[in-house]
Enzyme design. Structure first.
Site, PDB file in Angstrom:
ATOM      1  N   SER A 151      27.833  22.244   9.657  1.00  0.00           N
ATOM      2  CA  SER A 151      27.349  21.299  10.672  1.00  0.00           C
ATOM      3  C   SER A 151      27.463  21.965  12.035  1.00  0.00           C
ATOM      4  O   SER A 151      28.141  22.999  12.173  1.00  0.00           O
ATOM      5  CB  SER A 151      28.228  20.051  10.612  1.00  0.00           C
ATOM      6  OG  SER A 151      28.135  19.291  11.794  1.00  0.00           O
ATOM      7  N   TYR A 164      35.776  15.053  10.240  1.00  0.00           N
ATOM      8  CA  TYR A 164      34.480  15.666   9.886  1.00  0.00           C
ATOM      9  C   TYR A 164      34.424  17.092  10.437  1.00  0.00           C
ATOM     10  O   TYR A 164      34.064  18.040   9.721  1.00  0.00           O
ATOM     11  CB  TYR A 164      33.344  14.805  10.453  1.00  0.00           C
ATOM     12  CG  TYR A 164      31.959  15.259  10.076  1.00  0.00           C
ATOM     13  CD1 TYR A 164      31.376  14.856   8.876  1.00  0.00           C
ATOM     14  CD2 TYR A 164      31.213  16.085  10.912  1.00  0.00           C
ATOM     15  CE1 TYR A 164      30.094  15.275   8.528  1.00  0.00           C
ATOM     16  CE2 TYR A 164      29.938  16.499  10.583  1.00  0.00           C
ATOM     17  CZ  TYR A 164      29.375  16.091   9.387  1.00  0.00           C
ATOM     18  OH  TYR A 164      28.106  16.498   9.055  1.00  0.00           O
TER      19      TYR A 164
HETATM   20  P1  NDP Z   1      23.149  11.343   3.507  1.00  0.00           P
HETATM   21  O1  NDP Z   1      24.117  10.255   3.787  1.00  0.00           O
HETATM   22  O2  NDP Z   1      21.693  11.029   3.424  1.00  0.00           O
HETATM   23  O3  NDP Z   1      23.552  12.139   2.190  1.00  0.00           O
HETATM   24  C1  NDP Z   1      24.876  12.286   1.760  1.00  0.00           C
HETATM   25  C2  NDP Z   1      24.842  12.500   0.272  1.00  0.00           C
HETATM   26  O4  NDP Z   1      26.158  12.753  -0.216  1.00  0.00           O
HETATM   27  C3  NDP Z   1      24.307  11.298  -0.475  1.00  0.00           C
HETATM   28  O5  NDP Z   1      23.297  11.763  -1.318  1.00  0.00           O
HETATM   29  C4  NDP Z   1      25.501  10.787  -1.282  1.00  0.00           C
HETATM   30  O6  NDP Z   1      25.040  10.290  -2.536  1.00  0.00           O
HETATM   31  C5  NDP Z   1      26.318  12.064  -1.451  1.00  0.00           C
HETATM   32  N1  NDP Z   1      27.744  11.817  -1.662  1.00  0.00           N
HETATM   33  C6  NDP Z   1      28.617  11.215  -0.813  1.00  0.00           C
HETATM   34  N2  NDP Z   1      29.827  11.140  -1.371  1.00  0.00           N
HETATM   35  C7  NDP Z   1      29.738  11.741  -2.598  1.00  0.00           C
HETATM   36  C8  NDP Z   1      30.666  11.980  -3.650  1.00  0.00           C
HETATM   37  N3  NDP Z   1      31.953  11.615  -3.550  1.00  0.00           N
HETATM   38  N4  NDP Z   1      30.223  12.626  -4.756  1.00  0.00           N
HETATM   39  C9  NDP Z   1      28.934  13.007  -4.857  1.00  0.00           C
HETATM   40  N5  NDP Z   1      28.013  12.799  -3.894  1.00  0.00           N
HETATM   41  C10 NDP Z   1      28.411  12.177  -2.786  1.00  0.00           C
HETATM   42  O7  NDP Z   1      23.422  12.421   4.665  1.00  0.00           O
HETATM   43  P2  NDP Z   1      22.718  13.782   5.109  1.00  0.00           P
HETATM   44  O8  NDP Z   1      21.570  14.113   4.255  1.00  0.00           O
HETATM   45  O9  NDP Z   1      22.564  13.700   6.563  1.00  0.00           O
HETATM   46  O10 NDP Z   1      23.921  14.794   4.849  1.00  0.00           O
HETATM   47  C11 NDP Z   1      23.920  15.768   3.845  1.00  0.00           C
HETATM   48  C12 NDP Z   1      24.880  16.873   4.245  1.00  0.00           C
HETATM   49  O11 NDP Z   1      24.446  17.472   5.467  1.00  0.00           O
HETATM   50  C13 NDP Z   1      26.308  16.382   4.503  1.00  0.00           C
HETATM   51  O12 NDP Z   1      27.225  17.362   4.058  1.00  0.00           O
HETATM   52  C14 NDP Z   1      26.357  16.272   6.018  1.00  0.00           C
HETATM   53  O13 NDP Z   1      27.653  16.389   6.523  1.00  0.00           O
HETATM   54  C15 NDP Z   1      25.496  17.460   6.403  1.00  0.00           C
HETATM   55  N6  NDP Z   1      24.955  17.435   7.751  1.00  0.00           N
HETATM   56  C16 NDP Z   1      24.078  16.457   8.169  1.00  0.00           C
HETATM   57  C17 NDP Z   1      23.548  16.515   9.435  1.00  0.00           C
HETATM   58  C18 NDP Z   1      22.556  15.526   9.933  1.00  0.00           C
HETATM   59  O14 NDP Z   1      22.201  15.600  11.116  1.00  0.00           O
HETATM   60  N7  NDP Z   1      22.050  14.619   9.125  1.00  0.00           N
HETATM   61  C19 NDP Z   1      23.913  17.579  10.369  1.00  0.00           C
HETATM   62  C20 NDP Z   1      24.833  18.524   9.838  1.00  0.00           C
HETATM   63  C21 NDP Z   1      25.320  18.448   8.568  1.00  0.00           C
HETATM   64  P3  NDP Z   1      25.766   9.050  -3.326  1.00  0.00           P
HETATM   65  O15 NDP Z   1      26.178   8.069  -2.277  1.00  0.00           O
HETATM   66  O16 NDP Z   1      24.738   8.590  -4.283  1.00  0.00           O
HETATM   67  O17 NDP Z   1      26.935   9.702  -4.016  1.00  0.00           O
END
Ligand code: NDP
Length: 261
Positions: A151, A164
């Site tokens: 990130s 985070y």
């Molecule tokens: P979302 O909330 O859309 O996606 C997060 C995903 O993580 C979901 O698909 C969720 O699926 C899954 N998840 C959460 N907890 C668990 C778990 N315990 N086991 C398995 N899967 C899990 O967020 P983003 O697409 O924005 O984020 C994706 C990644 O990118 C993250 O690591 C985030 O920190 C990172 N990121 C995002 C940024 C942004 O601007 N959006 C910037 C920088 C980094 P489910 O709930 O079905 O398990």
């Protein structure tokens, strides 16, 4: 000099099997679509079955093979089952994208220990547990690729997201450490540091913080938020033969956010 016709095409993932944790939406699905378009079969690994099955349909519509396998990345046993089920379904594993992640936003003095651990467990420990579980299968395939998701908060401080930021800083060091350990096995481990991308995660942040959307847009040299689609190319690059001598690296995909003075 003649070109070796047997050399794999730089960006071709035909026949490769990829797991994308958190691949049912946002950045994970954006990356999964890129990998699918490059020829890989995709395992969408997450908790929400309905959301994951919908993502699988989108990937199949692109012409890819895809399946949902449930995982909770905080649970070592669940990570092992994910890898076993992937190998049982597709025969092997070549690519692991550790994308699952959450954020809990507060001032540091207000976090409970449970909230701190929840963020660290999913974002950092989850990436380690999935990588550890995948290692034997990647070795068996003759090598492979691990792509971790950091990130901007791997680089910058964040007053409202202390666990985070700590977890995402840790992801960069996890990446370097695994890269040095497993280079001998022909496994390349790299990290992507996305800028501000429009997903469920950041939509929630924008609801919580008035003016955030505009502040980010103004500070990003590209003058826009990123889209999930912007994450597809880097996922393909770091999963393909094109990056075979790149390991332990971090690549920002941020419209210039991190180099703005
Ligand atoms: P979302 O909330 O859309 O996606 C997060 C995903 O993580 C979901 O698909 C969720 O699926 C899954 N998840 C959460 N907890 C668990 C778990 N315990 N086991 C398995 N899967 C899990 O967020 P983003 O697409 O924005 O984020 C994706 C990644 O990118 C993250 O690591 C985030 O920190 C990172 N990121 C995002 C940024 C942004 O601007 N959006 C910037 C920088 C980094 P489910 O709930 O079905 O398990």
């Amino acid at each position: 000099m003649s070109v070796d016709s047997r050399a794999p095409a730089l960006f071709d993932l035909t026949g490769k099997i990829a797991i994308v944790t958190g691949g049912n939406g946002g950045i994970g699905l954006g990356m999964a679509k890129g990998l699918a378009e490059a020829g890989a079969a995709i395992v969408v690994a997450a908790r929400d079955a309905a959301k994951s099955e919908a993502a699988v349909k989108e990937l199949i519509a692109l012409g890819a093979e895809a399946a949902f396998i449930a995982v909770d990345v905080t649970d070592a046993g669940s990570c092992r089952v994910l890898i076993e089920a992937t190998v049982a379904r597709f025969g092997k594993l070549d690519i692991l994208v550790n994308n699952a992640g959450i954020n809990i936003r507060k001032v540091p003095e207000n976090y409970s220990a449970e909230e701190w651990h929840r963020v660290l467990d999913i974002n950092l420990t989850g990436s380690f547990l999935c990588s550890q579980a995948a290692y034997p299968a990647l070795c068996k395939a003759g090598g492979g690729k691990i792509v971790n998701i950091g990130s901007m908060m791997s680089i910058f401080g964040a007053a409202f997201a202390v666990p985070y930021a700590a977890s995402k800083g840790g992801v960069v060091q996890l990446t370097k450490a695994l890269a040095t350990a497993w280079a001998k096995d022909n496994i390349q481990v790299n990290a992507v540091l996305p800028g501000w991308i429009d997903t469920d995660l950041t939509r929630e942040a924008r609801r919580q913080m008035a003016g955030m959307h505009e502040r980010i847009e103004a500070r990003t040299p590209a003058r826009r938020w990123g889209k999930a689609r912007d994450m597809a190319g880097v996922a393909v690059f770091l999963s393909a033969p094109a990056s075979d001598f790149i390991t332990g690296a971090t690549i920002t995909v941020d419209g210039g956010y991190s180099v703005q003075g």
